[in-house]
Scaffold this active site. Structure first.
Site, PDB file in Angstrom:
ATOM      1  CB  CYS A  66      30.200 -57.050 -17.277  1.00 61.36           C
ATOM      2  SG  CYS A  66      29.085 -58.330 -18.136  1.00 61.36           S
ATOM      3  NE  ARG A  67      29.350 -53.166 -13.750  1.00 61.33           N
ATOM      4  CZ  ARG A  67      28.327 -52.809 -12.764  1.00 61.33           C
ATOM      5  NH1 ARG A  67      28.074 -51.580 -12.570  1.00 61.33           N
ATOM      6  NH2 ARG A  67      27.716 -53.811 -12.177  1.00 61.33           N
ATOM      7  CB  SER A  68      35.154 -55.889 -11.396  1.00 58.75           C
ATOM      8  OG  SER A  68      34.705 -57.308 -11.530  1.00 58.75           O
ATOM      9  CB  CYS A 110      31.399 -55.153 -10.881  1.00 55.81           C
ATOM     10  SG  CYS A 110      31.832 -56.367 -11.809  1.00 55.81           S
ATOM     11  CG  ASN A 120      35.055 -61.181 -10.813  1.00 57.28           C
ATOM     12  OD1 ASN A 120      35.492 -62.137 -10.528  1.00 57.28           O
ATOM     13  ND2 ASN A 120      35.354 -60.002 -11.561  1.00 57.28           N
TER      14      ASN A 120
HETATM   15  P1  4NP Z   1      28.803 -57.095 -13.930  1.00 54.98           P
HETATM   16  O1  4NP Z   1      27.602 -57.531 -14.543  1.00 54.98           O
HETATM   17  O2  4NP Z   1      28.566 -56.731 -12.478  1.00 54.98           O
HETATM   18  O3  4NP Z   1      29.679 -55.893 -14.453  1.00 54.98           O
HETATM   19  O4  4NP Z   1      29.848 -58.201 -14.019  1.00 54.98           O
HETATM   20  C1  4NP Z   1      26.757 -58.050 -14.581  1.00 54.98           C
HETATM   21  C2  4NP Z   1      26.904 -59.678 -14.645  1.00 54.98           C
HETATM   22  C3  4NP Z   1      25.919 -60.399 -14.193  1.00 54.98           C
HETATM   23  C4  4NP Z   1      24.736 -59.988 -13.840  1.00 54.98           C
HETATM   24  C5  4NP Z   1      24.444 -58.559 -13.550  1.00 54.98           C
HETATM   25  C6  4NP Z   1      25.540 -57.954 -13.785  1.00 54.98           C
HETATM   26  N1  4NP Z   1      23.604 -60.942 -13.400  1.00 54.98           N
HETATM   27  O5  4NP Z   1      22.486 -60.469 -12.987  1.00 54.98           O
HETATM   28  O6  4NP Z   1      23.860 -62.127 -13.640  1.00 54.98           O
END
Ligand code: 4NP
Length: 166
Positions: free
Chosen positions: A20-22, A15, A18
């Protein structure tokens, strides 16, 4: 070759951050693969490096724990060149992640790039929405989609390894 234990199948969930989703996908896939007896290299990474070294987001940890899966020990990292050779499948959580992976793939990359929902009937190519700026409901929604995707990937990879005579 690239050393270490050779697995026929390796999956890397990717994602943006790294955190939240992954990480949830990695945890869910690890549990499902273990339950089904699928031997597999499993990891996750982000296309971005903002959160390198951080544990998963507290809301991701809590959501996984609601389903009996502990992901608190994971540590965020950015995708790197070797990943495109070590993993047979690199699985993007949304469309932007997939585009970034295509752009980053080095010449001669052996990994197949796909999206998490691709093997789910009628939901091919569907993105898992980023829950980072959302509430716990957004994490629950992501978890539910991830569960569907992960189960379908385990089933697909079981079929692929059987076809290869593993
Ligand atoms: P992820 O979520 O891609 O599912 O881990 C996010 C985590 C952090 C950010 C964006 C999405 N950020 O902008 O810091």
């Amino acid at each position: 070759m690239h050393g270490g234990i050779e697995h026929k199948v390796g999956v890397l969930f990717v994602c943006l951050g790294n955190i939240c989703r992954s990480p949830m996908a990695e945890g869910a896939f690890r549990a499902a693969a273990q339950e089904r007896g699928l031997a597999c290299l499993i990891d996750s990474a982000g296309t971005a490096s903002y959160h390198t070294g951080s544990p998963p987001d507290q809301r991701a940890i809590a959501t996984a724990l609601d389903h009996g899966i502990d992901i608190a020990g994971q540590s965020a990292r950015q995708i790197e060149r070797d990943d495109f050779f070590r993993f047979s499948h690199i699985i993007a959580l949304d469309r932007a992640n997939l585009e970034d992976l295509r752009a980053k793939a080095p010449r001669g990359s052996t990994a197949r790039l796909a999206m998490l929902m691709d093997p789910v009937d009628g939901r091919r190519g569907e993105p898992v929405p980023d829950p980072y700026y959302g509430d716990r409901a957004a994490f629950d929604l992501a978890w539910n989609m991830i569960g569907l995707g992960v189960d379908a990937w385990v089933a697909r990879l079981e079929r692929e390894t059987q076809t290869q005579g593993a």
